[in-house]
Design a protein around this motif. Sequence first.
Motif, PDB file in Angstrom:
ATOM      1  N   SER A 193      -5.178  37.944  11.646  1.00 19.93           N
ATOM      2  CA  SER A 193      -3.888  38.121  12.323  1.00 19.93           C
ATOM      3  C   SER A 193      -2.890  37.029  11.921  1.00 19.93           C
ATOM      4  CB  SER A 193      -4.094  38.133  13.842  1.00 19.93           C
ATOM      5  OG  SER A 193      -4.722  36.943  14.278  1.00 19.93           O
ATOM      6  N   ALA A 194      -3.256  36.208  10.932  1.00 16.87           N
ATOM      7  CA  ALA A 194      -2.409  35.069  10.539  1.00 16.87           C
ATOM      8  C   ALA A 194      -1.272  35.454   9.602  1.00 16.87           C
ATOM      9  CB  ALA A 194      -3.271  33.988   9.883  1.00 16.87           C
ATOM     10  N   GLY A 195      -1.315  36.664   9.049  1.00 18.34           N
ATOM     11  CA  GLY A 195      -0.282  37.086   8.109  1.00 18.34           C
ATOM     12  C   GLY A 195      -0.383  38.577   7.886  1.00 18.34           C
ATOM     13  N   PRO A 196       0.523  39.132   7.076  1.00 21.05           N
ATOM     14  CA  PRO A 196       0.486  40.571   6.838  1.00 21.05           C
ATOM     15  C   PRO A 196      -0.767  41.018   6.092  1.00 21.05           C
ATOM     16  CG  PRO A 196       2.244  39.532   5.559  1.00 21.05           C
ATOM     17  CD  PRO A 196       1.655  38.469   6.413  1.00 21.05           C
ATOM     18  N   VAL A 197      -1.127  42.259   6.305  1.00 23.02           N
ATOM     19  CA  VAL A 197      -2.226  42.898   5.576  1.00 23.02           C
ATOM     20  C   VAL A 197      -1.710  44.248   5.076  1.00 23.02           C
ATOM     21  CG1 VAL A 197      -4.035  41.830   7.015  1.00 23.02           C
ATOM     22  CG2 VAL A 197      -3.156  44.103   7.615  1.00 23.02           C
ATOM     23  N   VAL A 198      -2.430  44.828   4.115  1.00 19.09           N
ATOM     24  CA  VAL A 198      -2.148  46.203   3.702  1.00 19.09           C
ATOM     25  C   VAL A 198      -3.369  47.038   4.078  1.00 19.09           C
ATOM     26  CG1 VAL A 198      -1.624  47.759   1.785  1.00 19.09           C
ATOM     27  CG2 VAL A 198      -0.634  45.453   1.837  1.00 19.09           C
ATOM     28  N   VAL A 199      -3.167  47.974   5.014  1.00 18.77           N
ATOM     29  CA  VAL A 199      -4.260  48.877   5.403  1.00 18.77           C
ATOM     30  C   VAL A 199      -4.100  50.176   4.615  1.00 18.77           C
ATOM     31  CG1 VAL A 199      -4.724  47.904   7.687  1.00 18.77           C
ATOM     32  CG2 VAL A 199      -2.953  49.641   7.453  1.00 18.77           C
ATOM     33  N   GLN A 200      -5.239  50.704   4.134  1.00 22.30           N
ATOM     34  CA  GLN A 200      -5.169  51.887   3.279  1.00 22.30           C
ATOM     35  C   GLN A 200      -6.346  52.826   3.537  1.00 22.30           C
ATOM     36  OE1 GLN A 200      -5.024  49.795  -0.601  1.00 22.30           O
ATOM     37  NE2 GLN A 200      -2.930  50.554  -0.768  1.00 22.30           N
ATOM     38  N   VAL A 201      -6.125  54.102   3.276  1.00 21.80           N
ATOM     39  CA  VAL A 201      -7.216  55.064   3.201  1.00 21.80           C
ATOM     40  C   VAL A 201      -7.401  55.399   1.720  1.00 21.80           C
ATOM     41  CG1 VAL A 201      -8.075  57.330   3.897  1.00 21.80           C
ATOM     42  CG2 VAL A 201      -6.598  56.014   5.459  1.00 21.80           C
ATOM     43  N   LEU A 202      -8.644  55.274   1.260  1.00 21.68           N
ATOM     44  CA  LEU A 202      -8.979  55.551  -0.140  1.00 21.68           C
ATOM     45  C   LEU A 202      -9.837  56.809  -0.198  1.00 21.68           C
ATOM     46  CD1 LEU A 202     -10.065  51.942  -1.209  1.00 21.68           C
ATOM     47  CD2 LEU A 202      -7.751  52.919  -1.102  1.00 21.68           C
ATOM     48  N   GLU A 203      -9.566  57.646  -1.176  1.00 22.12           N
ATOM     49  CA  GLU A 203     -10.294  58.916  -1.293  1.00 22.12           C
ATOM     50  C   GLU A 203     -10.890  59.045  -2.686  1.00 22.12           C
ATOM     51  OE1 GLU A 203      -8.772  62.852   0.530  1.00 22.12           O
ATOM     52  OE2 GLU A 203      -8.258  62.980  -1.596  1.00 22.12           O
ATOM     53  N   GLY A 204     -12.076  59.626  -2.756  1.00 15.07           N
ATOM     54  CA  GLY A 204     -12.700  59.871  -4.052  1.00 15.07           C
ATOM     55  C   GLY A 204     -14.167  60.194  -3.888  1.00 15.07           C
ATOM     56  N   GLU A 205     -14.827  60.456  -5.025  1.00 12.18           N
ATOM     57  CA  GLU A 205     -16.260  60.737  -4.988  1.00 12.18           C
ATOM     58  C   GLU A 205     -17.004  59.493  -4.535  1.00 12.18           C
ATOM     59  OE1 GLU A 205     -17.977  62.389  -8.479  1.00 12.18           O
ATOM     60  OE2 GLU A 205     -17.001  64.318  -8.161  1.00 12.18           O
ATOM     61  N   ASN A 206     -17.855  59.678  -3.528  1.00  8.02           N
ATOM     62  CA  ASN A 206     -18.657  58.553  -3.015  1.00  8.02           C
ATOM     63  C   ASN A 206     -17.796  57.343  -2.674  1.00  8.02           C
ATOM     64  OD1 ASN A 206     -21.250  59.424  -2.834  1.00  8.02           O
ATOM     65  ND2 ASN A 206     -21.804  58.799  -4.916  1.00  8.02           N
TER      66      ASN A 206
END
Length: 140
Positions: free
Chosen positions: A68-81
Amino acid sequence: MAIERTFSIIKPDATRRNITGKIIAKIEEAGLRVVASKRIHMSLKVAQGFYAVHAARPFYGELTEQMSAGPVVVQVLEGENAITKYREIMGATNPANAAEGTIRKDFALSIGENSVHGSDAPETAAQEIKYFFADTEIVG
Ligand code: ADP
Ligand code: MG
């Protein structure tokens, strides 16, 4: 092999050093597709909720403060396995043990400031995606 979705966080140590693009390049080169993404600054409460499974661990305070000390990038990743594949390209939790070419080997500063988070199983992936994204924000 099944097409899966996993949840990723590019952590504050990485946003601080302006290397989000380098990390995303490794994700894309591994064949994973970013199907949702946003840059946020987590409150301590949100970080504590996200890492509730680690609440009893000695590093919980340090971990939730760092997240929580700085910005983050949250992502959803898609692909085989995607879940296993992302864990592989992230590398071991402790960068000292991470394999050559992994994100943590190349970028992590320490076991705590290790640049990325990735879900460890289908159930946690689904749960973690839901914690940060509405269905309408995920566009495959
Ligand atoms: P991973 O992120 O590889 O799934 P864990 O789920 O075990 O690892 O731990 C969550 C996060 O907590 C790690 O990514 C790291 O930031 C932090 N962490 C884990 N172990 C330690 C430790 N021994 N000391 C400090 N921080 C730790
Ligand atoms: Mg974990």
